[in-house]
Design an enzyme around this catalytic site. Structure first.
Site, PDB file in Angstrom:
ATOM      1  N   LYS A   1      15.652  76.910  73.739  1.00  0.00           N
ATOM      2  CA  LYS A   1      15.567  75.517  74.208  1.00  0.00           C
ATOM      3  C   LYS A   1      14.496  75.400  75.285  1.00  0.00           C
ATOM      4  O   LYS A   1      14.367  76.286  76.139  1.00  0.00           O
ATOM      5  CB  LYS A   1      16.932  75.096  74.767  1.00  0.00           C
ATOM      6  CG  LYS A   1      17.013  73.632  75.215  1.00  0.00           C
ATOM      7  CD  LYS A   1      18.416  73.288  75.706  1.00  0.00           C
ATOM      8  CE  LYS A   1      18.552  71.850  76.136  1.00  0.00           C
ATOM      9  NZ  LYS A   1      19.904  71.531  76.648  1.00  0.00           N
TER      10      LYS A   1
ATOM     11  N   SER B   1      22.309  67.649  74.486  1.00  0.00           N
ATOM     12  CA  SER B   1      20.867  67.630  74.611  1.00  0.00           C
ATOM     13  C   SER B   1      20.172  68.769  73.869  1.00  0.00           C
ATOM     14  O   SER B   1      18.972  68.687  73.625  1.00  0.00           O
ATOM     15  CB  SER B   1      20.453  67.695  76.091  1.00  0.00           C
ATOM     16  OG  SER B   1      20.896  68.913  76.668  1.00  0.00           O
TER      17      SER B   1
ATOM     18  N   SER C   1      26.292  69.896  75.955  1.00  0.00           N
ATOM     19  CA  SER C   1      25.015  69.961  75.233  1.00  0.00           C
ATOM     20  C   SER C   1      24.840  71.125  74.283  1.00  0.00           C
ATOM     21  O   SER C   1      23.850  71.160  73.555  1.00  0.00           O
ATOM     22  CB  SER C   1      23.852  69.974  76.218  1.00  0.00           C
ATOM     23  OG  SER C   1      23.623  68.671  76.650  1.00  0.00           O
TER      24      SER C   1
END
Ligand code: GLN
Length: 491
Positions: free
Chosen positions: A87, A162, A186
């Protein structure tokens, strides 16, 4: 098992190990994954940067080790040759780290996050950086300054957020596992929306050195994978004390995979599973209810003791979370001022220093990030601190106590991961409150510091994945994996 012919959407870490040990090539495997990215990413948009050179150098090195045979081949790491994505809130040398924000568009980090170092030391092939909501603020990935990620299971739907890119990349067959971060859901919520496994480790279990901070008392780094066993493997690689992160725990890391194997022969009846009434209220989507209740019933049929429990302060979790998370974010994001990192407003637009700060932050941050900075600054301001921030901390304590009390009675807690399956792109993007409610079942674990995960437990009528959330005691990831494995075996 033939590594060359099995679809990259279905490969596991175990498949990769077996394939490489019997003569397949890590370079060819990485190439296949890059071809898959070339094919799917124009639609899915999970990747912000590819680190092909670094990946190929590592894959070549793994191939050499296997070719050498004997001791050298036997000593390859747990993740040898496994294509992994990271990420974009985690820093990795050689690729920009944008955190999904314009303000960090050109930021080239000069070092690797500890989790990145550990993955690579275990032999993982780091494919690139994954799209996410700006500074990890969001539940749909629509807050990325670089455009939304689409759900690979259905392109009109969001992948969750997210860490939407991290979930989507695993679901689309772009990599075998990935890393995300989870401040309020997330990792678990996108795992649930994309039909993969996602783990929230206990607070402090995994180093955050090199994680771009959102809310420091809530932030965690954790893995996405296709199977519970793969997730346990990745966690065993990234967990453990890090001298570079004073908040990381020095507790020894169990061998999660060995514990999973050992538990397979133990009776299910030693597991007491709690089902909190508060997570099955009226707002719950009927298809999610059916799938989750079905999984719980089947775990009961396998012999687990299923008990109703109560977590009475659950309804205060969203407001407490959005006060604490925004307060901490407003402090953490103060460092993005145009001086030290990334974007700076051009001199002709900003004549004085304070104009430069203002223009930089105005242009660099997106609407949701600004909303959170304003909210966070407000709840911390003199005169409001006691009414909002202090109160939220008191509520946080009560929520934690709810869990501590429940864990006297049960070994793990079962809930839906999210109140609905993946929603449509654009469906909630103009309604921040509706978006915040997507986290209703996940923020509690972040507030309490406990561990948890999401594991697929069914599909909606339109074939969208549904996730079962399993919550466990502080540092009891092993029990969470054990229950998750049983749930996975039902599928
Ligand atoms: N969706 C939540 C938020 O917007 C959680 C985000 C996260 O876990 N990083 O704050």
């Amino acid at each position: 098992m033939n590594l060359e012919t099995k679809s990259t959407e279905r490969l596991t870490i175990h498949d990769v190990r077996k394939g490489l040990a019997s003569g397949s090539s890590a370079v060819a495997l990485a190439e296949r994954h890059y071809s898959c990215i070339t094919e799917t990413d124009p639609n899915v948009h999970a990747w912000l940067a590819l680190t092909r050179e670094r990946a190929m150098a590592q894959a070549e090195c793994i191939d050499e080790q296997f070719h050498a045979g004997g001791e050298v081949a036997n000593s390859v790491g747990l993740l040898a040759g496994v294509p992994v994505g990271v990420k974009d809130v985690l820093v990795m040398q050689g690729a920009p780290a944008t955190a999904g924000s314009k303000i960090l568009e050109d930021y080239q980090p000069p070092y690797d996050a500890t989790v990145v170092t550990r993955l690579e030391a275990a032999g993982a092939v780091l494919m690139g950086k994954l799209n996410c909501d700006e500074f990890a603020m969001g539940s749909s990935n629509e807050n990325s300054a670089y455009g939304p990620v689409k759900n690979p299971r259905s392109l009109e739907h969001v992948p969750g957020g997210s860490s939407g890119g991290s979930a989507a990349a695993v679901a689309a067959g772009n990599c075998v596992a990935s890393l995300g971060s989870d401040t309020g859901g997330s990792i678990r919520q996108p795992a649930s929306f994309c039909g993969v496994v996602g783990v929230l480790p206990t607070y402090s279990r995994v180093s955050r050195y090199g994680l771009i901070a959102f809310a420091s008392s809530l932030d965690r780094v954790g893995p996405f994978a296709r199977t519970v066993r793969d997730a346990a493997k990745v966690l065993s690689v990234i967990a453990g004390h890090d001298p570079l992160d004073a908040t990381s725990s020095s507790r020894p890391v169990p061998d999660y995979v060995a514990e999973l194997d050992a538990s397979a022969t133990r009776p299910a009846s030693e597991l007491r599973l709690g089902v909190p009434a508060e997570y099955f209220s009226d707002g719950l989507d009927p298809e999610v209810r059916t799938a989750v209740e079905g999984a719980i019933r089947q775990l009961g049929e396998k012999g687990c003791v299923v008990k109703p429990i109560s977590l009475p302060h659950t309804r205060y979790a969203i407001p407490a979370y959005y006060v604490i998370a925004t307060a901490e974010a407003s402090a953490n994001l103060a460092r993005f001022d145009g001086v030290r990192y990334g974007y700076r407003a051009p001199a002709e637009e900003a004549k004085t220093l304070s104009e430069m700060y203002r223009r930089t932050r105005d242009k660099g941050f997106g609407a949701e990030v600004k909303r959170r900075i304003m909210l966070g600054t407000y709840v911390l301001s003199a005169g409001y601190y006691d009414a909002y921030y202090k109160k939220a901390q008191q509520v946080r304590r009560l929520i934690t106590q709810d869990f501590l009390d429940a864990f006297k009675e049960v070994d793990a807690i079962l809930t839906p991961t999210a109140p609905t399956p993946a929603f449509l792109l654009g469906e909630k993007s103009d309604d921040p409150l509706a978006m915040y409610l997507a986290d209703i079942f996940t923020v509690t674990a972040n507030l309490a510091g406990i561990c948890g995960m999401s594991v697929p437990c069914g599909r909606s009528k339109t074939d969208l994945p549904i996730g079962l959330q399993i919550l466990g005691k502080h540092f009891d990831e092993s029990t969470v994996f054990r229950v998750a494995q049983m749930a996975e075996d039902l599928q």
